[in-house]
Enzyme design. Structure first.
Site, PDB file in Angstrom:
ATOM      1  CB  CYS A 211      -0.931   0.009   1.204  1.00 39.63           C
ATOM      2  SG  CYS A 211      -1.895  -1.496   1.284  1.00 39.63           S
TER       3      CYS A 211
ATOM      4  CB  CYS B 238       0.027   1.471   7.544  1.00 37.41           C
ATOM      5  SG  CYS B 238      -1.710   1.403   7.052  1.00 37.41           S
TER       6      CYS B 238
ATOM      7  CG  HIS C 205      -6.393   1.782   0.534  1.00 33.70           C
ATOM      8  ND1 HIS C 205      -5.278   2.364  -0.011  1.00 33.70           N
ATOM      9  CD2 HIS C 205      -5.950   0.705   1.235  1.00 33.70           C
ATOM     10  CE1 HIS C 205      -4.220   1.658   0.332  1.00 33.70           C
ATOM     11  NE2 HIS C 205      -4.595   0.642   1.082  1.00 33.70           N
TER      12      HIS C 205
END
Lengths: 452, 429, 298
Positions: B93, B415, B385
């Site tokens: 990510c 994160c 996301h």
């Protein structure tokens, strides 16, 4: 865009026979502008004996055209420029008009007839004014009589204007060229000596920066592409929701995309900021964005009325105020000032059932350009409107088939125009060579029978 | 190269496509389709047609093997000069952040003058792979020299081999989903359901308000008819959120994590244009902010020593120390909302004297974050996301927030899977 | 005192056990009340690189290529010695029946690294025959050495289920292993496919039908196939054993893990040297195993 298969069919050899036999309309394939093609192919005949006719003939010669004062009976003619500027009374028109009539059967396809005369509003003598108005009437009627994609338009000179004024040449060239393919029965007035002829006729907008609103599709996209072709840097504006196709247009014209709701208070400032940041200048504004929310007035609701007025005219008034106050938009360079062109509509001229809101906004545009021109004249700027008739776009493609077929044939050219036709006229109006023409609403409608 | 020759890396602007909930509006779009569209919008916004850039870098977390050269293939589909080099980056990510951060470093060092960084992900067009057994058999058949050998190999295929294997978002080393990991961390830090729901609600409200005031007009370009992130629920209320059942940590005494305070699976792409000051000026481009610094972090999460998504807590401490900064020096905080509890756990850790002393080796806690400065235009809970796209979304958003505030600082925390994370500092101009 | 044997294959051992079971339906070889005193010992040519790679493919982790890892995992060493254990337990003088034998606990001291292709000497002996509530249990001691140096030793405790060889009171006195269980915070979740038993069998050679398929397990009275105990041990230890060895570990098996299934797993640090492990059913709160790993003092 829906293909006009009828025009294609009528232009095939079999189709031509069938349509002629049946007495169906004969839509011709129009000669359209290509930068690499000659301005016009074939003899151009200049009629009339005034000083102005000589000046215009000289101008045409300077463009390497085959200019004639007389032409043989069997020769094909590409264009006729009939000059009436010295007519004192309607009887004075006779000689030139009849000479013109004698040439009509010799015209090639997509031929041009251009009448040149003085402004009927510029003289108080009844006979003089009658003669000038007479030319208007004959030009309009002749436009209806033109065949095979030919057009007839008038070039009006203000009272004292020298026929050598740059914008006279600019208008003449526009009317001769394929840029005016869908303009017929119209009049271009040249008011003053403002305007500059370009060094390079294929790049009249070189070095200039143009903002086009509603540029994501249809006529707006065509305007962006044609202004780019003519040399301008393009700022393509449309609402954020149209951003994907807007980006496609901006990339195609190597311009920049600005996603913006033009009804926002700061829309004008945001356009100026963008132009300042990316180009350091702004020369041309094309107010193309517009919406329709059709409803009979009896059934009109506030959202339909107000949104059309807000998008189609209030936003333009607000942005124009911002632009006219800004330094960026007011830099005449080498005698060329800023240009504004607004999209009006034949609905705004003739009215249309179910379009009180739209017609109000578009008539408003016509009023706005006429009232704004004075503010721009001193700085060699112009503001004009273009009123498209039936144009083949995504919007008209949604019309019912029968309505569309009728609408696209209801003009002297028996066909709908293309977005490019509107764009070519705009490209002419924003060009340096059109600096003497302002406050005008020019129709691009193939001489639509409605509201003629 | 002498240190004084290090120059500014300027964030010029960004573009992303709206993020769309998985298996919906973008179901037919590939990673390449989406990142190409985002690049096209960026090129259109800044008039980059025909330009040769220093580099284009980015990547996707879920990637087909045929997309081994995803960014390069995408660049070739745009109006950029085909002589523009491009390469793929992958850090789960944090892919977008790593791409942008490393490109900024190259600009600082003078290796390149201009760059586009970003990322893309689609769950809707995720690669489906065959079982290891089937792959083994197919490879064997492929290597076979005779038809007989090939048939013999293929004869080994059993029905069980044919079940497709969807890519998991589970951590390979623990088998736990990210949500399960986060549930453990949230429980450890005593983060309540109420706090999480409030953070989620604020994310939706802030994003909706930002859209309404046109904030995203020059950050987002529509794609496939979607013009706003379609996970956004501007009309949500704390009561509505409170009614949802927990989805993670259900075995815990007090499960708190719901579908609303966890990010939805989404598809999307985001890009950021970077350049040196000289390059931006030469091309008449805006200079929103400078990319100052970034720090990668990783934690040992495998046996639960630290929470899976807590790496930014450590990276932040090192990054702040190196730049001699504290939280009070920042105007805006963009903390990626993998889960509402991710943001809250990081904040609590930075406020915790014990954590800061024992884990970060600090004498005093890093301190609190003013919530009015946190994710002020919404974050991942509302926007969604698409894993590798999040870095680009955040950098462009924060740069715009800081534009016109010279010297004001923005803090980023993202994160990532594998117990990793990135923090970054950008400065308005 | 040790009997030298050829390195047995598990297949032959199992066939022998099946034949024995048919011959004697008795749950215990009635007359035998003691464990064989004699150990068995065999030369092992070394764990093949191929088997090492199979093991790595099953459990993941870094390659045993001398760069990433060199020292073999403890469970793979156990796998090498397992046929020797089985050979001992299938001897005629071994008192507990091989079929139906339950693995209760396993503890290992891994003194020195064991490498692939390293020739090994494997010794197995039985000790400590004692009562269990459900039968009789015995320890199998395995010692693995190379060139006279002890590398690895283990104690495996097996239960001969239903083999009551002591007085009733002696069996009943043995405390029940079940205690109240409250699950710790999980650190991992294992998802075990229906083929997990077959996959481990392919690596270990232990095709005990109870692990291989639901059908074969049913023949042995289990409703579903269950995973090999040492599979759980291997996963528990994967990536946690020190490269230089010197560590010890143990595992106690409780409820078997049915396949396919999921195991909630927790690794907890007890002190600097000690990790405690628990595996349990994520829904039913039944414990599958507990384990411990003690690292060498550094």
């Amino acid at each position: 865009m829906v293909k006009d298969t009828y025009t294609e069919f009528a232009n095939s050899s079999l189709g031509e026979k069938i349509t002629k036999t049946l007495g169906l309309p004969q839509p011709a394939k129009l000669r359209r502008y290509r930068p690499e093609a000659p301005l016009i192919e074939g003899p151009t005949v200049v009629l009339g004996s005034s000083e102005a006719s000589d000046i215009l003939a000289d101008q045409l010669v300077s463009w390497d055209l085959d200019v004639r004062r007389h032409v043989g009976r069997r020769e094909k003619v590409a264009a006729v420029v009939a000059v009436f500027d010295t007519a004192q009374t309607p009887a004075d028109l006779s000689e030139t008009v009849l000479a013109l009539g004698g040439l009509l059967k010799q015209l090639k396809s997509s031929a041009r007839v251009i009448t040149v005369f003085r402004d009927p509003q510029g003289n108080e003598d009844p006979a003089v004014t009658a003669a000038r108005k007479g030319v208007e009437g004959l030009t309009r009627s002749l436009a209806h009589e033109m065949r095979a994609g030919g057009t007839a338009n008038g070039l009006i000179l203000s009272e004292e204007l020298d026929a050598a004024a740059p914008s006279v040449s600019g208008a003449l060239r526009f009317l001769l060229s394929g840029r005016s393919a869908f303009v017929s029965g119209q009049f271009i007035t040249v008011q003053n000596t403002n305007g500059v002829l370009p060094d390079e006729w294929t790049q009249p907008l070189a070095g200039q920066v143009a903002v086009v609103t509603g540029a994501a599709r249809g006529i707006g996209a065509a305007i962006a592409k044609i202004l780019r072709r003519d040399g301008a840097e393009i700022i393509a504006v449309d609402i954020p929701a149209a951003g994907e196709s807007l980006a496609g247009v901006a990339n195609e014209v190597s311009g920049t995309a600005l996603q913006l709701d033009i009804t926002a208070e700061d829309a004008g400032d945001r356009i100026l900021a963008h132009a300042e940041q990316h180009y350091g200048r702004l020369d041309i504004v094309v107010h193309n964005a517009g919406i329709t929310r059709d409803k009979l007035l009896a059934n009109m609701d506030p959202s339909r009325w107000d949104s059309v007025i807000a998008v189609n005219i209030e936003s333009q008034l607000r942005m124009n105020r911002t632009f006219l106050e800004s330094e960026l938009f007011n830099r005449p360079e080498a005698g060329v000032g800023p240009r504004i062109v607004s999209l009006a509509s034949t609905s705004g001229i003739a009215g249309n059932r179910g379009q009180t809101n739209y017609a109000a906004s578009k008539s408003g545009v016509i009023g706005m350009v006429s009232a704004t021109s004075a503010q721009l004249e001193a700085r060699h700027g112009t503001i004009n409107a273009v009123a498209p008739g039936f144009i083949e776009t995504e919007m008209t493609a949604k019309m019912p088939f029968a309505t569309r077929e009728v609408a696209r044939r209801l003009n002297s050219l028996n066909q709908g125009g293309l977005p490019e036709d509107v764009a070519e006229t705009i490209a002419y109006l924003v060009s340096p060579a059109a600096g003497g023409t302002s406050g005008l609403t020019l129709r691009v409608c193939g001489q639509n029978l409605v509201g003629a | 190269m002498p240190a004084d020759s290090i120059r500014d890396a300027v964030i010029i602007g960004g573009n992303r496509i709206p993020f769309a909930r998985a298996h919906g509006a973008y179901a037919g779009a590939s990673n390449q389709d989406m990142v190409t569209s985002a690049l096209n919008g960026l090129i259109a916004r800044f008039g980059l047609q025909g330009q040769q850039l220093g580099a284009v870098a980015g990547g996707a977390v879920l990637k087909h093997s045929k997309n081994f050269n995803l960014m390069r293939e995408s660049v070739l589909g745009t109006p950029l000069d085909p002589n523009t080099p491009a390469y793929d980056v992958q850090m789960a990510c944090a892919t977008g952040m790593e791409a942008i951060g490393s490109l900024a470093n190259k600009i600082k060092l003078g290796q390149i003058d201009s760059a586009i960084g970003g990322g893309v992900d689609t769950v809707s067009d995720a690669p489906i792979v065959v079982t290891d057994e089937l792959r083994g058999i197919l490879m064997e058949a492929n290597r076979a020299k005779t038809m007989g050998q090939r048939l013999k190999a293929l004869a080994k295929i059993r029905p069980g081999h044919l079940a497709p294997q969807a890519p998991g978002t589970n951590e390979p080393r623990t088998g736990l989903s990210m949500g399960e990991h986060m549930a453990i961390t949230a429980d450890k830090w005593g983060i309540t359901r109420q706090e999480q729901d409030e953070l989620a609600l604020a994310s939706h409200k802030n994003l909706a308000a930002a859209y309404d005031r046109g904030f995203f007009d020059d950050l987002v370009t529509p794609f496939k008819g979607v013009s706003r992130d379609n996970n956004l629920r501007g009309d949500s209320t704390i009561e509505k959120l409170g009614k949802l059942s927990p989805v993670f940590g259900k075995e815990l005494e007090n499960p708190t994590m719901t579908a609303a305070n966890s990010t939805a699976l989404t598809d999307g792409a985001a890009t950021v244009l970077l350049g040196s000051e000289e390059w931006a000026d030469a091309h008449d481009l805006p200079k929103l902010a400078n990319f100052i610094d970034y720090e990668e972090g990783a934690v040992d999460f495998v046996d639960g020593e630290e929470g899976l998504l807590m790496a930014p807590a450590y990276a932040a401490a090192r990054m702040l120390k190196r730049n001699n900064l504290s939280f009070e020096d920042f105007e805006f905080f963009e903390i990626h909302e993998a889960f509402a509890s991710t943001v809250l756990a990081q904040i609590k850790a930075w406020e915790s004297e014990e954590f800061c002393r024992e884990k970060l080796g600090l004498e005093a806690p890093l301190g609190s974050i003013d919530r009015s400065k946190l994710n002020t235009t919404g974050s991942s809970l509302a926007a969604g996301h698409p894993f590798a796209a999040t870095g680009g979304r955040i950098v462009a958003t924060l740069a715009k927030l800081l534009h016109g505030k010279p010297g004001k600082l923005g803090f980023i925390s993202v994160c990532a899977a594998g117990g990793q994370g990135i923090t970054a500092i950008i400065e308005g101009r | 005192m040790a009997q030298k044997i050829e390195l047995p294959t598990l297949g032959s051992v199992y066939r022998q056990a099946a034949a024995d079971a048919v011959k004697s339906k008795l749950s215990s070889n009635g007359s035998l009340k003691a464990l064989p005193k004699e150990a068995v010992v065999t030369e092992h040519p070394g764990i093949s690189a191929e088997q090492v790679e199979q093991y790595r493919e099953l459990f993941g982790g870094e390659a045993f290529d001398g760069v990433h890892r060199q020292s073999l995992p403890s469970v793979l060493v156990h796998i090498a010695a397992f046929p020797v254990q089985m050979a001992l337990m299938s001897r005629k003088d071994f008192p507990l029946p091989l079929l139906g034998m339950v693995h209760l606990t396993n503890s290992v001291e891994h003194h020195k690294p064991v490498y692939a292709e390293q020739p090994l000497e494997i010794l197995a002996r039985a000790e400590n025959l004692r009562p269990h509530r459900k039968g009789t249990q015995a320890d199998i001691i395995v010692e693995i050495s190379a060139e006279g140096q002890l590398l690895w030793s283990s104690v495996s405790t097996y239960l001969g289920r239903g083999a009551y060889m002591f007085s009733r009171s002696e069996h009943e006195e043995v405390a029940s292993g079940s205690r109240e269980f409250s699950a710790p915070s999980k650190t991992a979740l294992w998802t075990l496919g229906a083929d997990t038993g077959r996959k481990y069998a392919a690596v270990s050679g232990d095709y005990n039908p109870i692990h291989v398929s639901g059908l074969s397990a049913k023949l042995l009275g289990q409703p579903r196939a269950i995973v090999h105990g040492m599979y759980s041990a291997a996963r528990m230890l994967e990536g946690r054993e020190p490269e230089s060895a010197g560590h010890s570990w143990s595992i106690s098996f409780e409820a078997p893990v049915a396949l396919p299934g999921r195991v909630a797993f927790a690794a907890e640090e007890k002190d600097e040297r000690t990790l405690a492990f628990t595996g349990w059913h994520p829904k039913k709160q039944r414990r599958h195993f507990t384990g411990e790993l003690k690292l060498p003092q550094s």
